[in-house]
Design an enzyme around this catalytic site. Structure first.
Site, PDB file in Angstrom:
ATOM      1  N   LYS A  13       0.748  -1.249   0.123  1.00  0.00           N
ATOM      2  CA  LYS A  13      -0.060  -0.048  -0.061  1.00  0.00           C
ATOM      3  C   LYS A  13       0.939   1.551   0.210  1.00  0.00           C
ATOM      4  CE  LYS A  13      -2.393  -0.451   3.774  1.00  0.00           C
ATOM      5  NZ  LYS A  13      -1.821  -1.680   4.423  1.00  0.00           N
ATOM      6  N   ARG A  87      -9.535   1.834   9.031  1.00  0.00           N
ATOM      7  CA  ARG A  87      -9.284   0.482   9.355  1.00  0.00           C
ATOM      8  C   ARG A  87     -10.198  -0.622  10.051  1.00  0.00           C
ATOM      9  NH1 ARG A  87      -3.267   1.103   8.916  1.00  0.00           N
ATOM     10  NH2 ARG A  87      -2.295  -0.816   9.447  1.00  0.00           N
ATOM     11  N   ARG A 126      11.331  -6.085   4.706  1.00  0.00           N
ATOM     12  CA  ARG A 126      11.171  -4.833   4.457  1.00  0.00           C
ATOM     13  C   ARG A 126      12.183  -3.905   5.368  1.00  0.00           C
ATOM     14  NH1 ARG A 126       5.413  -1.698   5.058  1.00  0.00           N
ATOM     15  NH2 ARG A 126       5.517  -2.203   7.214  1.00  0.00           N
ATOM     16  N   ARG A 159      11.232  -2.094  10.835  1.00  0.00           N
ATOM     17  CA  ARG A 159      10.009  -1.700  12.021  1.00  0.00           C
ATOM     18  C   ARG A 159      10.182  -2.681  12.942  1.00  0.00           C
ATOM     19  NH1 ARG A 159       5.156   0.644   8.436  1.00  0.00           N
ATOM     20  NH2 ARG A 159       4.040  -0.703  10.173  1.00  0.00           N
ATOM     21  N   ARG A 170      -0.900  -8.526  12.833  1.00  0.00           N
ATOM     22  CA  ARG A 170      -1.358  -7.367  12.156  1.00  0.00           C
ATOM     23  C   ARG A 170      -2.358  -8.266  10.949  1.00  0.00           C
ATOM     24  NH1 ARG A 170       3.917  -4.874  10.253  1.00  0.00           N
ATOM     25  NH2 ARG A 170       2.642  -3.508   9.269  1.00  0.00           N
TER      26      ARG A 170
END
Ligand code: AMP
Length: 222
Positions: A13, A87, A126, A159, A170
């Site tokens: 995203k 969300r 990531r 992160r 998540r």
């Protein structure tokens, strides 16, 4: 003009929203980036959000909704591309109400779909720039200089919420809280589901086409 990019964590995203924002001129607003910025600044809101973010939980609605709506109010842009907000249903309704007061509504919702096992692989590799939030991936899109951002030279970091355990949490939160929004926006006739598999360019092209198919976006696909 309001466009929402929906998708599970790791669907791409952030990367896609930034690219789309550049092409369309829509202002990019990411609730996750807003929280992380407040953390860097040491703001009370950032510290409060941190404990939720680190365990992959949603930050409480009253805090999140106020922060995002304030950001939308304070900007001078005529259109916005929302990443990470809404969300859940409460946030979606709050957004609808705030827009209705201005005689506006959500124009288009692009829902990125990616297989769950692919998401964990993508997120565990990531890296994100501490300064400008630009995303990288150890294998798919590594930086030119190890550990440094190509754009601003900032330090790249992983992160805390990208560890496999938190990623799985998540994804569960996404399925429980966020997925119902797909149906909510489908009923409103603004939803386009977009396949998130493939290269960044391939997915970007699909998103541009899906955006252009919506009302008022006839020039967006180029
Ligand atoms: P993101 O950068 O979108 O992956 O968001 C990172 C984390 O920030 C999420 O896992 C949540 O803890 C928090 N967050 C971001 N957006 C929201 C939102 N709309 N509602 C609640 N929490 C959020």
């Amino acid at each position: 003009m309001y466009v929402i990019l929906l998708g599970p964590p790791g669907a791409g995203k952030g990367t896609q929203a930034k690219m789309l924002a550049e092409v369309t001129g829509l202002a990019y607003v990411s609730s996750g980036d807003l929280f992380r910025r407040r953390q860097l600044e040491g703001a009370p809101l950032g510290l409060k959000a941190k404990e939720y973010m680190e365990r992959g939980a949603l930050v409480p609605d009253e805090v999140t909704i106020a922060m995002v709506l304030e950001q939308l109010e304070s900007g001078s842009a005529t259109g916005y591309l929302l990443d990470g907000f809404p969300r859940n249903m409460a946030q979606a309704r709050a957004l609808d109400e705030a827009l209705a007061k201005k005689g506006q509504a959500v124009d288009r919702v692009l829902s990125l779909t990616v297989a769950a096992e692919e998401l964990v692989v993508r997120l565990s590799g990531r890296l994100v720039c501490r300064q400008c939030q630009a995303p990288y991936h150890l294998e798919a899109s590594p930086p030119r200089v190890k550990g440094r951002c190509d754009r601003c030279g900032g330090e790249l970091y992983q992160r805390k919420d990208d560890s496999p355990e938190v990623v799985r949490q998540r994804i569960r939160v996404y399925e429980r809280e966020t997925e119902p929004l797909i149906q909510y926006y489908r009923v409103k006739g603004v939803l386009a589901a977009v396949d998130g598999a493939g290269s960044i360019q391939e997915v970007n092209h699909r998103l541009e086409v899906a955006l252009a198919a919506g009302k008022g976006f006839s020039k967006a696909a180029g």
